[in-house]
Design a protein around this motif. Structure first.
Motif, PDB file in Angstrom:
ATOM      1  N   GLN A 120      48.312  34.717  52.812  1.00  0.00           N
ATOM      2  CA  GLN A 120      48.664  33.450  52.166  1.00  0.00           C
ATOM      3  C   GLN A 120      47.947  33.371  50.830  1.00  0.00           C
ATOM      4  O   GLN A 120      46.738  33.561  50.765  1.00  0.00           O
ATOM      5  N   LYS A 121      48.689  33.084  49.762  1.00  0.00           N
ATOM      6  CA  LYS A 121      48.043  32.972  48.453  1.00  0.00           C
ATOM      7  C   LYS A 121      48.146  31.533  47.951  1.00  0.00           C
ATOM      8  O   LYS A 121      49.221  30.929  47.994  1.00  0.00           O
ATOM      9  N   PHE A 122      47.015  30.995  47.503  1.00  0.00           N
ATOM     10  CA  PHE A 122      46.997  29.649  46.947  1.00  0.00           C
ATOM     11  C   PHE A 122      46.652  29.716  45.465  1.00  0.00           C
ATOM     12  O   PHE A 122      45.613  30.248  45.079  1.00  0.00           O
ATOM     13  N   ARG A 130      46.449  37.352  33.184  1.00  0.00           N
ATOM     14  CA  ARG A 130      46.672  35.967  33.603  1.00  0.00           C
ATOM     15  C   ARG A 130      47.743  35.879  34.685  1.00  0.00           C
ATOM     16  O   ARG A 130      48.762  36.550  34.607  1.00  0.00           O
ATOM     17  N   GLY A 131      47.459  35.070  35.671  1.00  0.00           N
ATOM     18  CA  GLY A 131      48.408  34.910  36.779  1.00  0.00           C
ATOM     19  C   GLY A 131      48.331  36.029  37.803  1.00  0.00           C
ATOM     20  O   GLY A 131      49.146  36.117  38.715  1.00  0.00           O
ATOM     21  N   GLY A 132      47.307  36.881  37.685  1.00  0.00           N
ATOM     22  CA  GLY A 132      47.243  38.107  38.486  1.00  0.00           C
ATOM     23  C   GLY A 132      46.940  37.937  39.967  1.00  0.00           C
ATOM     24  O   GLY A 132      47.022  38.907  40.717  1.00  0.00           O
ATOM     25  N   SER A 133      46.613  36.729  40.395  1.00  0.00           N
ATOM     26  CA  SER A 133      46.328  36.555  41.827  1.00  0.00           C
ATOM     27  C   SER A 133      47.546  36.814  42.704  1.00  0.00           C
ATOM     28  O   SER A 133      47.413  37.262  43.848  1.00  0.00           O
ATOM     29  N   ASP A 134      48.732  36.536  42.177  1.00  0.00           N
ATOM     30  CA  ASP A 134      49.951  36.856  42.936  1.00  0.00           C
ATOM     31  C   ASP A 134      49.977  38.354  43.239  1.00  0.00           C
ATOM     32  O   ASP A 134      50.333  38.784  44.335  1.00  0.00           O
ATOM     33  N   THR A 135      49.609  39.121  42.223  1.00  0.00           N
ATOM     34  CA  THR A 135      49.627  40.573  42.367  1.00  0.00           C
ATOM     35  C   THR A 135      48.595  41.029  43.392  1.00  0.00           C
ATOM     36  O   THR A 135      48.868  41.888  44.229  1.00  0.00           O
TER      37      THR A 135
HETATM   38 MG    MG Z   1      50.312  31.580  39.074  1.00  0.00          MG
END
Ligand code: MG
Ligand code: ASP
Length: 596
Positions: free
Chosen positions: A6-8, A150-155
């Motif tokens: 699960q990613k928040f 930036r936004g790399g947590s999805d990855t």
């Molecule tokens: Mg994001």
């Protein structure tokens, strides 16, 4: 018992209340009997604040120290998240990227993941804990902390799901799923219950921005089912799945890239090497080129047009002027007021007349189409920026995207069979390496070119209406940037229809004071894979080897998952060999039949 990641995102953990609410979701999963790994972004706008803070120390912070600084954002949120889980009476352990063993290359600020060790996470899961992993960060071979961009947590989340063989990766965010287009531009946009990896790859890179595009590359390569859903509303989200499990429809979404600029290098000598000179100069200047269109031109000269993000215009024009001078080309023109509208759908290749439908809708809205490129799953047009919103609305309506797809039964299914990873994944050294699946030659096409068409709204629509009436099966379509009020449109058809196509084209031309070029038999080369555009290097991988082999390119089209090149028929086999070598594929394969 399933394994779920699960990613928040930042807004989902923006304050202590939200962290507690997110932790409750993880605990609920765990209580339902699943093994749970949570990936967390930095709280709210923490990453922006840290960047600002660094800016107050120095305008040029070193990339290594920036990563050291930015990685603290996620370190804070994982610790608080773990405490929140513990306070609900469950075991939780937080881990940084380096503690997990997320190995990356050393490109600070935009590192790519090479490998992830799973031992530590598995041991903790086996012991009954919920593992809370810091998103966006890793460690290079020298032990330096790196960040993924930036936004790399999805990855991070999808990559962890990939190595752990997770049954599902849930992306909790501030929107409740993937929409047919940006609802802020078009309020009738609808949430999709499912979408194909390839569609999502095109839409993410085209600016539909819900997810980090690299995370979708992981999902496709490793077969990770991804669900995008709201942190705040308990509603079903959107499942991202392989194409064969997606709903049959010609288009799933319409994407808008609003701030594009168009550059045309005019009257370039039409010979091998011109494109390579131009695009390698742009690549060297660090400019990402998007739509590339070359016209057929006259007198051994062709115009090469392409788009870049508006911000890069000045630099791109400067590089282009130098190249134009070196090649003894004509002038360089540019236009900063354009936008790109694209329809994306894995089903469009199966249906005839899809492009024509889009052009007709634009014509009916009196919108002039300035450039066109199409590939198997995407049709892109360049329009004036002032027309952008109207163009999105027209295309969205033309594909009935405001209505549920017939047969689209309700909501996303969390539990289907797990997709399998791509074959090519076994050959990769680093997890994020360019994954080229195949390069095929199709020698069964002919190229039709209409020259000197009037540059008015509706021309493309008329051309493809008539082509449709003549029963032509049109494949690739390109309209180059008009010059002196005249437009040029090229398209390919099965070579068996060359004669019929030539006759139809002459009839279309005659009614419009236009001309038809010879209809040559051509070869189409298609390279498919994941990361084709994000790994850039197109100039070197595509144009250079063809130049060295003395092969001239007639048309090219690039997308996230595919690269199509049209060359003269007699060069097909050689081009195939050259490209297979350039893209690291061994052996060759020719597709003999006409396109299905
Ligand atoms: Mg994001
Ligand atoms: N915190 C990082 C960022 O703001 C990574 C992420 O949120 O995905 O870009």
């Amino acid at each position: 018992m399933a394994l779920v990641v699960q990613k928040f995102g930042g807004t989902s953990v923006a304050d202590p209340q939200k962290i507690k609410a997110a932790a409750a979701k993880a605990v609920a999963r765990h209580q339902a009997g699943d093994r749970v790994v949570v990936v967390v972004s930095a709280m709210g706008h923490q990453t922006d604040h840290l960047i600002e803070l660094a800016g107050q120390i120095t305008p040029r912070p070193s990339a290594r120290e920036m990563d050291m600084l930015l990685s603290t954002g996620e370190q804070v949120s994982v610790a608080l998240f773990a405490m929140a889980v513990q306070s609900l009476g469950h075991q939780a352990v937080s881990l940084t990227g380096s503690q997990i063993g997320i190995r990356t290359d050393s490109r600070h600020g935009r590192a790519r993941i090479n490998s992830i060790s799973t031992a530590q996470v598995r041991t903790l899961l086996d012991g009954g804990a919920i593992v809370i992993a810091a998103g966006f960060q890793g460690i290079d071979q020298h032990g330096n902390i790196t960040t993924l961009g930036r936004g790399g947590s999805d990855t991070t989340a999808v990559a962890l799901a990939a190595v752990l063989g997770a049954d599902l990766c849930e992306i909790y965010t501030d929107v409740d799923g993937i929409y047919t287009t940006d609802p802020r531009i078009l309020p009738v946009a609808r949430r999709l219950s499912s979408i194909a990896y390839d569609e999502m790859l095109e839409l993410a890179s085209l600016g539909a921005g819900v997810m980090h595009p690299r995370s979708i590359e992981f999902a496709k390569k490793f077969g990770v089912p991804v669900m995008v859903r709201s942190s705040f509303k308990d509603v079903p989200g959107t499942m991202i799945l392989p194409a064969d499990r997606a709903k049959p429809r010609p288009a799933s979404g319409v994407a808008l890239a609003r701030d594009e600029a168009r550059i045309t290098v005019e009257s370039v000598p039409d010979q091998p090497g011109s494109s390579h000179t131009l695009f390698s100069a742009l690549a060297a200047a660090g400019i990402a080129v998007d739509m590339i269109v070359q016209n057929v031109g006259h007198d051994g000269r062709a115009d090469i047009s392409f788009t870049v993000p508006s911000d890069d215009l000045e630099e791109a024009v400067e590089s282009s002027r130098k190249v134009a001078a070196a090649l003894a080309a004509g002038g360089v023109s540019h236009d900063d007021g354009v936008a790109k509208v694209s329809a994306v759908g894995v089903g469009m290749a199966r249906e005839e007349g899809v492009a024509g439908r889009m052009f007709r809708a634009l014509a009916d809205a009196a919108i002039n189409v300035r450039m066109i490129t199409t590939s198997e799953i995407k049709i892109s047009v360049l329009v004036g920026r002032a027309d952008a919103a109207a163009a999105v609305a027209a295309v969205h309506a033309a594909f009935g995207l405001d209505q549920p797809t017939p047969g689209e039964a309700g909501d996303a299914q969390e539990h289907g069979p797990k997709p399998s990873p791509l074959e090519v994944v076994r050959r990769l050294e680093g997890m994020e390496d360019l994954a080229v699946e195949d390069c095929v030659l199709d020698s069964s096409q002919a190229l039709v070119t209409l020259l000197d068409l009037p540059d008015t709204p509706g021309v493309a629509a008329d051309v493809f209406d008539e082509a449709g009436r003549a029963g032509l099966f049109v494949d690739m379509i390109v309209q180059s940037h008009p010059r002196d009020g005249r437009a040029e449109i090229s398209f390919t058809v099965p070579a068996t229809e060359a004669e019929k196509a030539g006759a139809a084209a002459r009839a279309i031309a005659a009614a419009r004071q236009a001309r038809v070029a010879d209809v040559p038999h051509v070869a189409k080369l298609s390279i498919t894979g994941v990361g084709i555009r994000s790994h850039a290097g197109l100039a070197d991988r595509l144009f250079q080897p063809l130049t060295e082999a003395g092969i001239n390119i007639d048309l090219v089209n690039t997308s996230e998952v595919r690269l199509n090149v049209i060359v003269a028929a007699e060069h097909g086999a050689k081009a195939l060999a050259v490209l297979r070598t350039a893209f690291g594929l061994l052996g060759g394969r020719e597709r003999s039949a006409a396109p299905a």
